[in-house]
Design a protein around this motif. Structure first.
Motif, mmCIF file in Angstrom:
data_model
loop_
_atom_site.group_PDB
_atom_site.id
_atom_site.type_symbol
_atom_site.label_atom_id
_atom_site.label_comp_id
_atom_site.label_asym_id
_atom_site.label_seq_id
_atom_site.Cartn_x
_atom_site.Cartn_y
_atom_site.Cartn_z
ATOM 1 N N THR A 23 0.844 -1.209 0.023
ATOM 2 C CA THR A 23 -0.155 -0.103 0.060
ATOM 3 C C THR A 23 0.631 1.126 0.052
ATOM 4 O O THR A 23 0.167 2.184 0.039
ATOM 5 C CB THR A 23 -1.064 0.058 1.134
ATOM 6 N N LYS A 26 0.049 4.099 -2.155
ATOM 7 C CA LYS A 26 -1.479 4.073 -2.796
ATOM 8 C C LYS A 26 -2.434 4.705 -1.905
ATOM 9 O O LYS A 26 -2.373 5.181 -0.765
ATOM 10 C CB LYS A 26 -1.603 2.512 -2.827
ATOM 11 N N TYR A 31 -6.733 1.050 -4.388
ATOM 12 C CA TYR A 31 -7.366 -0.128 -3.709
ATOM 13 C C TYR A 31 -8.403 -0.544 -4.486
ATOM 14 O O TYR A 31 -8.635 -1.826 -4.785
ATOM 15 C CB TYR A 31 -7.526 0.005 -2.194
ATOM 16 N N LEU A 37 -4.333 -5.971 -5.626
ATOM 17 C CA LEU A 37 -3.979 -5.326 -4.428
ATOM 18 C C LEU A 37 -5.082 -5.633 -3.247
ATOM 19 O O LEU A 37 -4.722 -5.945 -2.225
ATOM 20 C CB LEU A 37 -4.036 -3.800 -4.498
ATOM 21 N N ARG A 38 -6.456 -5.458 -3.713
ATOM 22 C CA ARG A 38 -7.647 -5.806 -3.100
ATOM 23 C C ARG A 38 -7.494 -7.006 -2.272
ATOM 24 O O ARG A 38 -7.683 -7.367 -0.992
ATOM 25 C CB ARG A 38 -8.776 -5.629 -3.657
ATOM 26 N N ASP A 87 -15.006 -1.518 0.331
ATOM 27 C CA ASP A 87 -13.654 -1.121 0.221
ATOM 28 C C ASP A 87 -13.196 -0.003 1.331
ATOM 29 O O ASP A 87 -12.085 -0.171 1.916
ATOM 30 C CB ASP A 87 -13.507 -0.530 -1.183
ATOM 31 N N TRP A 91 -9.941 -0.397 3.719
ATOM 32 C CA TRP A 91 -9.176 0.430 3.806
ATOM 33 C C TRP A 91 -8.770 1.210 5.199
ATOM 34 O O TRP A 91 -7.577 1.480 5.440
ATOM 35 C CB TRP A 91 -9.321 1.468 2.558
#
Length: 119
Positions: A23, A26, A31, A37-38, A87, A91
């Motif tokens: 991350t 980022k 994301y 990445l997720r 998400d 995050w």
């Protein structure tokens, strides 16, 4: 007792380090847009959740500011109710909660490891 759960501590620290690397630089938009990445972050959080189960309650009690039940529960949510997690929630875990957990886990590692300093 320490040696019985230090492998789990190391797994948590490794997963957090992986998330930090993945991350770096980022943001939430990245994301949301990057499938790999997720899913990598979600898998690392599952590992953290599962590894937390191996830490004895008396050890967890040394870090009462960590919501251990939530750490444990998020893995089940990711595995079984993944469609219900936004998400933004994941995050927020990465940005807000993992730094606190890393600090607590590092403290536990240093307190209970008799072989030397932590990573």
């Amino acid at each position: 007792m320490a040696r019985e759960f230090l492998h789990a501590i190391d797994d948590i620290l490794d997963a957090i380090a992986g998330i930090e690397d993945a991350t770096r630089g980022k943001n939430l938009a990245d994301y949301r847009q990057q499938w790999l990445l997720r899913h990598a972050i979600q898998r690392a959080i599952e590992i953290i959740s599962e590894a937390s189960r191996a830490i004895p309650d008396e050890v967890k009690a040394t870090q009462p500011t960590i919501p251990w039940r939530s750490v444990r529960a998020i893995g089940n949510v990711l595995r079984h109710e993944y469609q219900g997690l936004s998400d933004q929630i994941i995050w927020n875990v990465v940005v807000d909660e993992l730094p606190k957990l890393k600090k607590a886990i590092t403290h536990i590692r240093n307190k209970f490891d008799t072989t030397g300093p932590s990573k």
